[in-house]
Design a protein around this motif. Sequence first.
Motif, PDB file in Angstrom:
ATOM      1  N   UNK A 249       1.223   9.810  -4.803  1.00 20.77           N
ATOM      2  CA  UNK A 249       1.787  11.083  -4.356  1.00 20.77           C
ATOM      3  C   UNK A 249       2.602  11.727  -5.478  1.00 20.77           C
ATOM      4  N   UNK A 250       3.360  10.913  -6.203  1.00 22.18           N
ATOM      5  CA  UNK A 250       4.113  11.439  -7.344  1.00 22.18           C
ATOM      6  C   UNK A 250       3.160  12.023  -8.382  1.00 22.18           C
ATOM      7  N   UNK A 251       2.047  11.353  -8.609  1.00 19.00           N
ATOM      8  CA  UNK A 251       1.051  11.854  -9.551  1.00 19.00           C
ATOM      9  C   UNK A 251       0.450  13.172  -9.065  1.00 19.00           C
ATOM     10  N   UNK A 252       0.235  13.287  -7.759  1.00 15.70           N
ATOM     11  CA  UNK A 252      -0.296  14.536  -7.199  1.00 15.70           C
ATOM     12  C   UNK A 252       0.694  15.679  -7.420  1.00 15.70           C
ATOM     13  N   UNK A 253       1.969  15.397  -7.208  1.00 18.80           N
ATOM     14  CA  UNK A 253       2.990  16.429  -7.417  1.00 18.80           C
ATOM     15  C   UNK A 253       3.048  16.849  -8.887  1.00 18.80           C
TER      16      UNK A 253
ATOM     17  N   UNK B   9      11.236  11.744  -6.116  1.00 20.13           N
ATOM     18  CA  UNK B   9      11.579  11.080  -4.855  1.00 20.13           C
ATOM     19  C   UNK B   9      10.521  10.060  -4.480  1.00 20.13           C
ATOM     20  N   UNK B  10       9.236  10.419  -4.617  1.00 18.47           N
ATOM     21  CA  UNK B  10       8.150   9.502  -4.292  1.00 18.47           C
ATOM     22  C   UNK B  10       8.169   8.297  -5.222  1.00 18.47           C
ATOM     23  N   UNK B  11       8.404   8.536  -6.509  1.00 20.68           N
ATOM     24  CA  UNK B  11       8.452   7.435  -7.472  1.00 20.68           C
ATOM     25  C   UNK B  11       9.609   6.485  -7.160  1.00 20.68           C
ATOM     26  N   UNK B  12      10.761   7.029  -6.820  1.00 21.94           N
ATOM     27  CA  UNK B  12      11.921   6.196  -6.475  1.00 21.94           C
ATOM     28  C   UNK B  12      11.655   5.373  -5.216  1.00 21.94           C
TER      29      UNK B  12
ATOM     30  N   UNK C  99      11.627   1.303  -4.705  1.00 20.71           N
ATOM     31  CA  UNK C  99      12.457   0.668  -3.677  1.00 20.71           C
ATOM     32  C   UNK C  99      11.646  -0.243  -2.754  1.00 20.71           C
ATOM     33  N   UNK C 100      10.381   0.094  -2.561  1.00 20.47           N
ATOM     34  CA  UNK C 100       9.541  -0.722  -1.683  1.00 20.47           C
ATOM     35  C   UNK C 100       9.208  -2.048  -2.350  1.00 20.47           C
TER      36      UNK C 100
ATOM     37  N   UNK D 286       0.833  -1.199   0.000  1.00 14.22           N
ATOM     38  CA  UNK D 286       0.000   0.000   0.000  1.00 14.22           C
ATOM     39  C   UNK D 286       0.865   1.246   0.000  1.00 14.22           C
ATOM     40  N   UNK D 287       1.938   1.223   0.763  1.00 12.35           N
ATOM     41  CA  UNK D 287       2.832   2.375   0.801  1.00 12.35           C
ATOM     42  C   UNK D 287       3.411   2.667  -0.584  1.00 12.35           C
ATOM     43  N   UNK D 288       3.797   1.635  -1.318  1.00  9.35           N
ATOM     44  CA  UNK D 288       4.329   1.831  -2.670  1.00  9.35           C
ATOM     45  C   UNK D 288       3.268   2.442  -3.581  1.00  9.35           C
ATOM     46  N   UNK D 289       2.058   1.936  -3.486  1.00 12.33           N
ATOM     47  CA  UNK D 289       0.961   2.475  -4.290  1.00 12.33           C
ATOM     48  C   UNK D 289       0.684   3.943  -3.941  1.00 12.33           C
ATOM     49  N   UNK D 290       0.737   4.246  -2.653  1.00 13.00           N
ATOM     50  CA  UNK D 290       0.518   5.626  -2.204  1.00 13.00           C
ATOM     51  C   UNK D 290       1.642   6.540  -2.678  1.00 13.00           C
TER      52      UNK D 290
END
Length: 97
Positions: free
Chosen positions: A60-64, A89-92, A96-97, A52-56
Motif C-alpha cells: 500500500x505504501x508503494x501504491x501511494x 503511515x502504511x510503512x510504519x 509495527x506488525x 500478510x497484513x504487514x506485506x500488504x
Amino acid sequence: RKLFRSLGDKMGELSALQITADVHARAMRYSDMAQALEKALSLAEVVGDNVTEASLQISFAQAQMGLLEVSSAAPGTESFRDLGSSAAKAAKKAVAL
C-alpha cells in the motif's frame, strides 16, 4: 474473488485481491492497486494474518508512492503531503506488525 467470497473462503479471497493488486501495480494503475489493497487489508485484519497484513501495508505504501510519481500534485501541496503521509503511515504500520 467472487467465487472465493461465495464459498466463504476468506484466504482465497485475500489471495485473489493480492494478485489483483499486483496486476494493477505492473500496469502502473496505482489507484486501482490501492483500492484492491484496502480490501485485502480489511480481510487480513479479519482473519488475523499479521504477516500478510504487514506485506500488504508495504504494498500500500508503494501504491501511494506510485500515485505521487504519476500525480500532477506539486511538492508542498496538501495533496502531495497527504499521499506521502499515507505512504509513511502504511510503512510504519508494517514495521509495527
